[in-house]
Write an enzyme that holds these catalytic residues in place. Sequence first.
Site, PDB file in Angstrom:
ATOM      1  CB  CYS A 120      36.523  28.607  23.516  1.00 30.81           C
ATOM      2  SG  CYS A 120      34.895  29.037  22.907  1.00 30.81           S
ATOM      3  NE  ARG A 125      41.467  29.038  20.862  1.00 31.99           N
ATOM      4  CZ  ARG A 125      40.314  29.574  20.492  1.00 31.99           C
ATOM      5  NH1 ARG A 125      40.009  30.803  20.830  1.00 31.99           N
ATOM      6  NH2 ARG A 125      39.442  28.896  19.793  1.00 31.99           N
ATOM      7  N   PRO A 126      48.552  30.105  22.682  1.00 32.99           N
ATOM      8  CG  PRO A 126      50.628  29.353  21.945  1.00 32.99           C
ATOM      9  CD  PRO A 126      49.205  28.910  22.093  1.00 32.99           C
ATOM     10  CG  ASP A 128      54.314  32.373  21.285  1.00 29.10           C
ATOM     11  OD1 ASP A 128      53.138  31.994  21.161  1.00 29.10           O
ATOM     12  OD2 ASP A 128      55.260  31.841  20.690  1.00 29.10           O
ATOM     13  CG  LEU A 129      52.990  33.200  17.024  1.00 35.37           C
ATOM     14  CD1 LEU A 129      52.076  32.508  16.025  1.00 35.37           C
ATOM     15  CD2 LEU A 129      54.440  33.115  16.558  1.00 35.37           C
ATOM     16  CG  ASP A 309      36.276  28.409  14.441  1.00 34.37           C
ATOM     17  OD1 ASP A 309      36.810  27.829  15.413  1.00 34.37           O
ATOM     18  OD2 ASP A 309      36.278  29.647  14.314  1.00 34.37           O
ATOM     19  CB  VAL A 331      44.059  24.407  14.099  1.00 37.55           C
ATOM     20  CG1 VAL A 331      44.157  25.886  14.482  1.00 37.55           C
ATOM     21  CG2 VAL A 331      44.123  24.255  12.578  1.00 37.55           C
TER      22      VAL A 331
END
Length: 423
Positions: A120, A125-126, A128-129, A309, A331
């Site tokens: 989507c 929505r990286p 990197d974590l 969501d 978010v």
Amino acid sequence: MDKIIVEGGQTRLQGQVVIEGAKNAVLPLLAATILPSQGKTLLTNVPILSDVFTMNNVVRGLDIQVDFNCDKKEILVDASGDILDVAPYEFVSQMRASIVVLGPILARNGHAKVSMPGGCTIGSRPIDLHLKGLEAMGATITQNGGDITAQAEKLKGANIYMDFPSVGATQNLMMAATLASGTTTIENAAREPEIVDLAQLLNKMGAKVKGAGTETLTIIGVDALHGTEHDVVQDRIEAGTFMVAAAMTSGNVLVKDAIWEHNRPLISKLMEMGVEVSEEEDGIRVKADTKKLKPVTVKTLPHPGFPTDMQAQFTALMAVVNGESTMIETVFENRFQHLEEMRRMGLQTEILRDTAMIHGGRALQGAPVMSTDLRASAALILAGMVAQGQTVVGQLTHLDRGYYQFHEKLAALGANIKRVSEA
């Protein structure tokens, strides 16, 4: 390409609806089936969704045997032989959640190559974590073009603090840590029910995971995992969607097998609005009279806050409630695209960065609209049920990623809805 046609205006949903296994749970569970080097893993209560078929293909592309029995809603996975370490691009690129195979492949093989994921388009929505956590466990990460390569002969336990309680990153690191040497601690971990479900599966496989559902996860690495059986947890987002559908149509619906604790943030806001929500032996009952509902302010947050969501569906409910409601999305950015489509139906709304003001109570009008993401698809269909006239919802590939027979379930509750193939 299919479309859904909704004849709205008089819909009042009544009856009961059965909820499927959770999409957001089964995808990481399938990634976890990569880990066992002994035995087979059987997943039951599996939802029949396009994302599940995609993840099956990702796992199958690693030279792992995957058998999906749609009639029984079961998946049997045998990863006991040697497996490949490159996830197939053609499937990884289709779905955001496919990044969670990176940790399991790396932990199992010592090397993994995964393409940047798709899915989507609701914000950056990286990842990197995910990568920082694996690096803390001793992995060497390189990015070349659209590919991520991770290497570590043996991952090592580490103390990891996550800047944000990312669900995907928590799942990826938790799975990787099960086969690491030593103990891994993940602080500020995601606390969603799907995290708990994954931890339960991993522990059945022989892992040592503690603290799932809290801010701190502790994983003691083991030498190997084995196959097991596991029943996928019920889908709280599907359950929530039908709760909202009942509320916005002045309905009376029993959402079977819905879990109160998993839906507590949503239930709290529904009750604040004036919706009757009660726990019964076999599910949650929702009754409402939209004329008596009150506007509310909602802010999305990581669990146990209000789920992002459910944001799109809840704004559809706000549209039928007299007065001014506020939705604050903290978010993901870019998650109000469905409101632009609902404006075509007559919704009056103002959007300023992460906040949408919904001026509710004005009659919506049926219109042709396009789905912009998975949850927006459901929201537009729900809006169509209460709009005057006909609403046609297109771009259903998003809907099929997360809802099984959505239109059929709504029709069984009394909605005038059908799905047709476009010429």
